[in-house]
Each structure stands twice: as C-alpha cells, then as structure tokens.
Design a protein around this motif. Structure first.
Motif, PDB file in Angstrom:
ATOM      1  N   THR A   1      28.454  43.368  48.705  1.00 21.21           N
ATOM      2  CA  THR A   1      28.950  42.231  49.284  1.00 21.21           C
ATOM      3  C   THR A   1      30.505  42.451  49.505  1.00 21.21           C
ATOM      4  OG1 THR A   1      29.464  41.302  47.192  1.00 21.21           O
ATOM      5  CG2 THR A   1      27.402  40.541  48.263  1.00 21.21           C
ATOM      6  N   ARG A   2      31.132  42.594  50.736  1.00 14.85           N
ATOM      7  CA  ARG A   2      32.427  42.873  50.860  1.00 14.85           C
ATOM      8  C   ARG A   2      33.222  41.577  50.910  1.00 14.85           C
ATOM      9  NH1 ARG A   2      31.300  47.685  50.594  1.00 14.85           N
ATOM     10  NH2 ARG A   2      30.374  48.811  52.245  1.00 14.85           N
ATOM     11  N   ASP A   3      33.493  41.149  49.392  1.00 12.96           N
ATOM     12  CA  ASP A   3      34.289  40.087  49.178  1.00 12.96           C
ATOM     13  C   ASP A   3      35.683  40.359  48.694  1.00 12.96           C
ATOM     14  OD1 ASP A   3      33.657  41.042  46.398  1.00 12.96           O
ATOM     15  OD2 ASP A   3      31.910  39.851  46.433  1.00 12.96           O
TER      16      ASP A   3
ATOM     17  N   ALA B   1      33.652  33.723  37.873  1.00 11.43           N
ATOM     18  CA  ALA B   1      33.770  34.766  38.553  1.00 11.43           C
ATOM     19  C   ALA B   1      33.370  34.575  40.005  1.00 11.43           C
ATOM     20  CB  ALA B   1      33.339  35.956  38.013  1.00 11.43           C
ATOM     21  N   ALA B   2      32.002  33.974  39.938  1.00 11.45           N
ATOM     22  CA  ALA B   2      31.505  33.762  41.341  1.00 11.45           C
ATOM     23  C   ALA B   2      32.422  32.651  42.271  1.00 11.45           C
ATOM     24  CB  ALA B   2      29.830  33.394  41.223  1.00 11.45           C
ATOM     25  N   ALA B   3      32.563  31.583  41.195  1.00 11.99           N
ATOM     26  CA  ALA B   3      33.212  30.374  42.146  1.00 11.99           C
ATOM     27  C   ALA B   3      34.954  31.185  42.663  1.00 11.99           C
ATOM     28  CB  ALA B   3      33.634  29.645  41.120  1.00 11.99           C
ATOM     29  N   LEU B   4      35.635  31.845  41.775  1.00 15.59           N
ATOM     30  CA  LEU B   4      36.538  32.352  42.110  1.00 15.59           C
ATOM     31  C   LEU B   4      36.701  33.367  43.337  1.00 15.59           C
ATOM     32  CD1 LEU B   4      38.520  32.693  38.709  1.00 15.59           C
ATOM     33  CD2 LEU B   4      38.956  30.874  40.503  1.00 15.59           C
ATOM     34  N   THR B   5      35.605  34.082  43.465  1.00  9.21           N
ATOM     35  CA  THR B   5      35.302  35.181  44.318  1.00  9.21           C
ATOM     36  C   THR B   5      34.985  34.331  45.752  1.00  9.21           C
ATOM     37  OG1 THR B   5      34.477  36.908  42.584  1.00  9.21           O
ATOM     38  CG2 THR B   5      34.030  37.365  45.073  1.00  9.21           C
ATOM     39  N   MET B   6      34.342  33.307  45.523  1.00 10.58           N
ATOM     40  CA  MET B   6      34.173  32.588  46.677  1.00 10.58           C
ATOM     41  C   MET B   6      35.303  31.835  47.360  1.00 10.58           C
ATOM     42  SD  MET B   6      30.447  30.711  46.093  1.00 10.58           S
ATOM     43  CE  MET B   6      29.411  31.304  44.584  1.00 10.58           C
ATOM     44  N   ARG B   7      36.260  31.755  46.596  1.00  8.20           N
ATOM     45  CA  ARG B   7      37.327  31.072  47.267  1.00  8.20           C
ATOM     46  C   ARG B   7      38.254  32.124  47.796  1.00  8.20           C
ATOM     47  NH1 ARG B   7      40.193  26.941  43.013  1.00  8.20           N
ATOM     48  NH2 ARG B   7      41.863  27.056  44.906  1.00  8.20           N
ATOM     49  N   GLY B   8      37.998  33.564  47.710  1.00 14.59           N
ATOM     50  CA  GLY B   8      38.719  34.389  48.332  1.00 14.59           C
ATOM     51  C   GLY B   8      39.686  35.192  47.493  1.00 14.59           C
ATOM     52  N   ALA B   9      40.380  35.889  48.058  1.00 13.03           N
ATOM     53  CA  ALA B   9      41.457  36.839  47.400  1.00 13.03           C
ATOM     54  C   ALA B   9      42.619  35.774  46.676  1.00 13.03           C
ATOM     55  CB  ALA B   9      42.260  37.712  48.160  1.00 13.03           C
ATOM     56  N   PRO B  10      42.799  36.014  45.387  1.00 16.48           N
ATOM     57  CA  PRO B  10      43.876  35.265  44.779  1.00 16.48           C
ATOM     58  C   PRO B  10      45.038  35.668  45.497  1.00 16.48           C
ATOM     59  CG  PRO B  10      43.300  37.281  43.430  1.00 16.48           C
ATOM     60  CD  PRO B  10      42.393  37.315  44.645  1.00 16.48           C
ATOM     61  N   GLY B  11      46.024  34.476  45.200  1.00 10.72           N
ATOM     62  CA  GLY B  11      47.364  34.485  45.690  1.00 10.72           C
ATOM     63  C   GLY B  11      48.268  35.671  44.921  1.00 10.72           C
TER      64      GLY B  11
ATOM     65  N   MET C   1      25.057  26.428  51.298  1.00  8.39           N
ATOM     66  CA  MET C   1      25.556  27.487  50.717  1.00  8.39           C
ATOM     67  C   MET C   1      25.128  28.672  51.866  1.00  8.39           C
ATOM     68  SD  MET C   1      24.746  29.562  47.199  1.00  8.39           S
ATOM     69  CE  MET C   1      25.257  28.250  46.032  1.00  8.39           C
ATOM     70  N   THR C   2      26.373  29.404  52.012  1.00  9.18           N
ATOM     71  CA  THR C   2      26.300  30.556  52.939  1.00  9.18           C
ATOM     72  C   THR C   2      25.506  31.740  52.548  1.00  9.18           C
ATOM     73  OG1 THR C   2      28.259  31.594  52.460  1.00  9.18           O
ATOM     74  CG2 THR C   2      28.439  29.619  53.889  1.00  9.18           C
ATOM     75  N   PRO C   3      25.037  32.514  53.343  1.00  8.38           N
ATOM     76  CA  PRO C   3      24.563  33.844  52.821  1.00  8.38           C
ATOM     77  C   PRO C   3      25.302  34.815  52.139  1.00  8.38           C
ATOM     78  CG  PRO C   3      23.775  33.297  55.196  1.00  8.38           C
ATOM     79  CD  PRO C   3      24.918  32.321  54.787  1.00  8.38           C
ATOM     80  N   HIS C   4      26.645  34.725  52.517  1.00  9.70           N
ATOM     81  CA  HIS C   4      27.652  35.308  51.599  1.00  9.70           C
ATOM     82  C   HIS C   4      27.772  34.860  50.084  1.00  9.70           C
ATOM     83  CE1 HIS C   4      31.139  37.958  51.061  1.00  9.70           C
ATOM     84  NE2 HIS C   4      31.684  37.047  50.735  1.00  9.70           N
ATOM     85  N   SER C   5      27.961  33.567  50.091  1.00 10.41           N
ATOM     86  CA  SER C   5      28.034  32.833  48.621  1.00 10.41           C
ATOM     87  C   SER C   5      26.678  33.354  47.698  1.00 10.41           C
ATOM     88  CB  SER C   5      28.132  31.386  48.882  1.00 10.41           C
ATOM     89  OG  SER C   5      29.323  31.041  49.580  1.00 10.41           O
ATOM     90  N   ARG C   6      25.679  33.283  48.630  1.00  7.41           N
ATOM     91  CA  ARG C   6      24.485  33.649  47.806  1.00  7.41           C
ATOM     92  C   ARG C   6      24.329  34.823  47.168  1.00  7.41           C
ATOM     93  NH1 ARG C   6      21.545  31.914  51.857  1.00  7.41           N
ATOM     94  NH2 ARG C   6      21.405  29.895  52.033  1.00  7.41           N
ATOM     95  N   ALA C   7      24.816  35.736  48.451  1.00  3.10           N
ATOM     96  CA  ALA C   7      24.908  37.240  47.813  1.00  3.10           C
ATOM     97  C   ALA C   7      25.957  37.299  46.640  1.00  3.10           C
ATOM     98  CB  ALA C   7      25.436  38.111  48.857  1.00  3.10           C
ATOM     99  N   ILE C   8      27.142  36.628  46.546  1.00  4.82           N
ATOM    100  CA  ILE C   8      28.195  36.678  45.468  1.00  4.82           C
ATOM    101  C   ILE C   8      27.190  35.933  44.084  1.00  4.82           C
ATOM    102  CG2 ILE C   8      30.462  35.495  44.540  1.00  4.82           C
ATOM    103  CD1 ILE C   8      31.402  35.726  47.499  1.00  4.82           C
ATOM    104  N   LEU C   9      26.624  35.016  44.299  1.00  4.67           N
ATOM    105  CA  LEU C   9      26.110  34.481  43.178  1.00  4.67           C
ATOM    106  C   LEU C   9      25.029  35.404  42.441  1.00  4.67           C
ATOM    107  CD1 LEU C   9      25.535  30.567  43.677  1.00  4.67           C
ATOM    108  CD2 LEU C   9      26.620  31.423  41.948  1.00  4.67           C
ATOM    109  N   TYR C  10      24.320  36.074  43.222  1.00  9.01           N
ATOM    110  CA  TYR C  10      23.511  36.867  43.157  1.00  9.01           C
ATOM    111  C   TYR C  10      23.973  38.106  42.357  1.00  9.01           C
ATOM    112  CZ  TYR C  10      19.687  40.513  43.045  1.00  9.01           C
ATOM    113  OH  TYR C  10      18.769  41.543  42.706  1.00  9.01           O
ATOM    114  N   TRP C  11      25.029  38.679  42.659  1.00  6.74           N
ATOM    115  CA  TRP C  11      25.772  39.591  42.167  1.00  6.74           C
ATOM    116  C   TRP C  11      26.283  39.429  40.807  1.00  6.74           C
ATOM    117  CZ3 TRP C  11      26.343  44.794  42.753  1.00  6.74           C
ATOM    118  CH2 TRP C  11      27.416  45.291  42.067  1.00  6.74           C
ATOM    119  N   GLU C  12      26.987  38.089  40.645  1.00  4.12           N
ATOM    120  CA  GLU C  12      27.352  37.815  39.529  1.00  4.12           C
ATOM    121  C   GLU C  12      26.266  37.359  38.048  1.00  4.12           C
ATOM    122  OE1 GLU C  12      30.492  38.524  38.569  1.00  4.12           O
ATOM    123  OE2 GLU C  12      31.444  38.599  40.454  1.00  4.12           O
TER     124      GLU C  12
END
Length: 181
Positions: A70-72, A127-137, A1-12
């Motif tokens: 987090t700049r997601d 929400a964390a899982a969708l955010t980690m995937r990036g911007a939705p189409g 897990m990347t630091p960015h992913s951890r930050a998103i999980l922590y946020w959510e």
C-alpha cells in the motif's frame, strides 16, 4: 470504507499477528540464547513489566519499517506514527496489567497474554487510523520521531541500567535488569 483503507487495515492487523508472534518468541529468546547479552536489547531478560514492553516495541518498530504494497506513507511518516502508537501500546499494557492485578491481587498467565494481545491490537488499530488520515504535519512528525527515539534509548538503557522503580522489578525474585552472570 475505500479499498485503500481496507488495505491499510489488513496491513496493520497482519502486523498485529506478526507482533504477537514475534513478541512471544522474544519472551523466551534471551533464555534460549543462554543469556547472550547483546540480545538483551530486544528480548525480555526478566519478568518485570518493563521487559515485557519490549516484546511489543521491537516487533512493532520492525513492522513499521517494512516496505509496503500500500502506497500510504513514507518511512519517516510511518516511523513517526509508530512512535505515537507504540507509546499507546506500552501505556495500555501497564494500565491493563496493573488494573487487573490490583483487582485480583495477582497476575494470571491467560490475562497477561490477553493484555498483550489487546494492547497490540489497539496500537495497530491506532496506527491504521493515523495512516488513513495521511502524512502527519511537521509538529506531529517531530513528536512521533522524538517519542520513537526516546523509546529506543530507554529500552536500551533501562535494560542494562534499570532505575530502582516498581516497573523494572521482576515480581518473582525482586531483581532488576540483566540477571547476574
């Protein structure tokens, strides 16, 4: 897990704590306010299942709108994601509550609280899982924002003008929507 992913999980997961605490306060806010009608839009006005769905929705929407370190995702993408995950949270609340009360024959406060907590955690994890995937189409963005708009409209309208349906009925007294003045 990347630091960015951890930050998103922590946020959510921080959001889950916020939603649980704010939703718990909203459970009582209408009564505490002396029945102030404008507060009915976001606070539970009775003990129906519908009114309890607002307790997760409005704090969840607020959490999605807060600026993040987090700049997601941009705000529109976060709101689109939340449109989907808040539907998931609501569906889980209804499904778990209806399942356990069908088995037990009645509701129990600790299980009601557990249902709320579990559904909020599942929604935040989604929400964390969708955010980690990036911007939705474009299609998912349109779907999410459409679902969000429908939820905002429904929570507003059905508190003041509830349909004659079990989801909107207070099991304690059979009333629907706002209590009589």
């Amino acid at each position: 897990m990347t630091p960015h992913s951890r930050a998103i999980l922590y946020w959510e997961f921080s959001g889950a704590l916020f939603i649980i605490l704010a939703g718990s306060a909203l459970h009582f806010a209408f009564g505490w306010s002396g029945g102030w009608r404008p507060l009915a839009l976001i606070a539970a006005v009775n003990e129906s299942i519908w009114e309890h769905l607002k307790l997760a929705f409005w704090p969840g929407l607020l959490w999605a709108a807060l600026p993040r370190k987090t700049r997601d995702l941009h705000l529109a993408d976060r709101l689109a994601t939340r449109g989907v995950t808040l539907v998931l949270t609501a569906v889980l609340i209804v499904a778990i509550f209806e399942s356990y009360t069908a088995i037990l024959g009645d509701n129990l406060l600790p299980l009601d609280i557990g249902t709320f907590v579990l559904a909020v955690l599942a929604g935040q994890l989604a929400a964390a899982a969708l955010t980690m995937r990036g911007a939705p189409g474009p299609a998912l963005r349109a779907l999410g924002l459409g679902l969000l708009a429908l939820q905002v409209a429904a929570y507003g309208a059905f508190t003041f003008y509830p349909p004659d349906f079990w989801l909107f009925t207070d099991s304690r007294n059979g009333l629907q929507g706002l209590p009589p003045m």
